[in-house]
Design a protein around this motif. Structure first.
Motif, PDB file in Angstrom:
ATOM      1  N   TYR A 155      -6.663  -9.183  -4.611  1.00  0.00           N
ATOM      2  CA  TYR A 155      -5.584  -9.575  -3.707  1.00  0.00           C
ATOM      3  C   TYR A 155      -5.106  -8.384  -2.876  1.00  0.00           C
ATOM      4  O   TYR A 155      -4.907  -8.508  -1.673  1.00  0.00           O
ATOM      5  N   PHE A 156      -4.929  -7.238  -3.536  1.00  0.00           N
ATOM      6  CA  PHE A 156      -4.500  -6.037  -2.811  1.00  0.00           C
ATOM      7  C   PHE A 156      -5.656  -5.377  -2.064  1.00  0.00           C
ATOM      8  O   PHE A 156      -5.437  -4.548  -1.192  1.00  0.00           O
ATOM      9  N   GLY A 157      -6.888  -5.696  -2.433  1.00  0.00           N
ATOM     10  CA  GLY A 157      -8.049  -5.103  -1.782  1.00  0.00           C
ATOM     11  C   GLY A 157      -8.225  -3.637  -2.101  1.00  0.00           C
ATOM     12  O   GLY A 157      -8.663  -2.855  -1.253  1.00  0.00           O
ATOM     13  N   CYS A 158      -7.876  -3.249  -3.338  1.00  0.00           N
ATOM     14  CA  CYS A 158      -8.007  -1.849  -3.731  1.00  0.00           C
ATOM     15  C   CYS A 158      -8.178  -1.739  -5.248  1.00  0.00           C
ATOM     16  O   CYS A 158      -8.052  -2.715  -5.967  1.00  0.00           O
ATOM     17  N   ASP A 159      -8.437  -0.536  -5.684  1.00  0.00           N
ATOM     18  CA  ASP A 159      -8.678  -0.298  -7.102  1.00  0.00           C
ATOM     19  C   ASP A 159      -7.578   0.554  -7.730  1.00  0.00           C
ATOM     20  O   ASP A 159      -7.808   1.234  -8.712  1.00  0.00           O
ATOM     21  N   ILE A 160      -6.371   0.540  -7.183  1.00  0.00           N
ATOM     22  CA  ILE A 160      -5.270   1.328  -7.719  1.00  0.00           C
ATOM     23  C   ILE A 160      -4.802   0.710  -9.039  1.00  0.00           C
ATOM     24  O   ILE A 160      -4.964  -0.487  -9.247  1.00  0.00           O
TER      25      ILE A 160
ATOM     26  N   CYS B  93       1.135   8.323  -5.406  1.00  0.00           N
ATOM     27  CA  CYS B  93       1.506   7.538  -6.582  1.00  0.00           C
ATOM     28  C   CYS B  93       0.260   7.221  -7.410  1.00  0.00           C
ATOM     29  O   CYS B  93      -0.844   7.149  -6.892  1.00  0.00           O
ATOM     30  N   ALA B  94       0.506   7.048  -8.709  1.00  0.00           N
ATOM     31  CA  ALA B  94      -0.582   6.749  -9.632  1.00  0.00           C
ATOM     32  C   ALA B  94      -0.939   5.271  -9.627  1.00  0.00           C
ATOM     33  O   ALA B  94      -2.016   4.886 -10.071  1.00  0.00           O
ATOM     34  N   GLY B  95      -0.028   4.437  -9.149  1.00  0.00           N
ATOM     35  CA  GLY B  95      -0.277   3.009  -9.148  1.00  0.00           C
ATOM     36  C   GLY B  95       0.955   2.244  -8.717  1.00  0.00           C
ATOM     37  O   GLY B  95       1.923   2.822  -8.222  1.00  0.00           O
ATOM     38  N   VAL B  96       0.888   0.934  -8.932  1.00  0.00           N
ATOM     39  CA  VAL B  96       1.984   0.063  -8.547  1.00  0.00           C
ATOM     40  C   VAL B  96       2.409  -0.807  -9.718  1.00  0.00           C
ATOM     41  O   VAL B  96       1.636  -1.056 -10.645  1.00  0.00           O
TER      42      VAL B  96
ATOM     43  N   GLU C 208       0.823  -1.213   0.000  1.00  0.00           N
ATOM     44  CA  GLU C 208       0.000   0.000   0.000  1.00  0.00           C
ATOM     45  C   GLU C 208       0.859   1.266   0.000  1.00  0.00           C
ATOM     46  O   GLU C 208       0.757   2.099   0.897  1.00  0.00           O
ATOM     47  N   PRO C 209       1.669   1.472  -1.024  1.00  0.00           N
ATOM     48  CA  PRO C 209       2.556   2.643  -1.028  1.00  0.00           C
ATOM     49  C   PRO C 209       1.796   3.964  -1.103  1.00  0.00           C
ATOM     50  O   PRO C 209       2.309   4.996  -0.668  1.00  0.00           O
TER      51      PRO C 209
END
Length: 177
Positions: free
Chosen positions: A66-71, A32-35, A25-26
């Protein structure tokens, strides 16, 4: 240089380490725009098989679940040569299909300074593999991984990727540093 006057975009994408959940979760620490997720982190050392982290992500229903987010998530194909030898375009397609990232780098290949002939063979291979992936995943954005061992090959491959409809490019500069 013909690209010197272009204004670069300034979106930050942070590389997460799949085996280190503290990196997941950076966006809580930086804007940041994403990973970026490295395909190599999801493979055996030979590149021929996926590992337990891939299995967990697939079981979760994809990388966003898996990350539990919409990034935004980019899947990177950059990996050591030993892994590249065992990692086929079909394996990469299967990985993209299971993870459902927002974007993926076109396939990596071995291109080294002074090895024009071998580098050209690799560029031909990764170009064909990129065509296959672009046709296979019309709703997932490809990011062109520019390859080449000299300026001529780099320019030719860049132009090929652009003609293929790819608007974003990335260049792994390891050999040139």
């Amino acid at each position: 240089m013909k690209y010197a006057n272009r204004k670069p975009t300034k979106d930050l994408f942070v590389v997460v380490k799949i085996d280190e959940p503290l990196t997941y979760e950076p966006w809580r620490e930086v804007n940041c725009a994403g990973v970026v997720v490295k395909a190599q982190d999801l493979l055996s050392p030979s590149g021929q098989r996926t590992n337990k982290f891939f299995d967990r992500i697939k079981k979760a229903g994809g990388i966003h679940e898996y990350f539990g987010c919409d990034i935004d998530v980019i899947l990177s194909s950059i990996m050591p040569d030993k892994m590249l030898e065992g990692f086929s375009v079909q394996s990469y397609a299967d990985m993209i299909d299971a993870l459902q990232p927002d974007s993926y780098y076109t396939p990596d290949g071995e291109t080294y300074l002074g090895e024009e002939w071998l580098s050209q063979l690799e560029i031909n291979r990764v170009s064909a593999d990129a065509r296959y992936l672009i046709r296979s995943f019309p709703n997932i954005k490809p990011i062109g991984l520019v390859k080449g061992c000299n300026i001529h090959q780099i320019d030719d491959h860049t132009n090929y990727l652009r003609r293929s409809g790819i608007s974003h490019l990335v260049f792994h500069t390891g050999d040139y540093l």
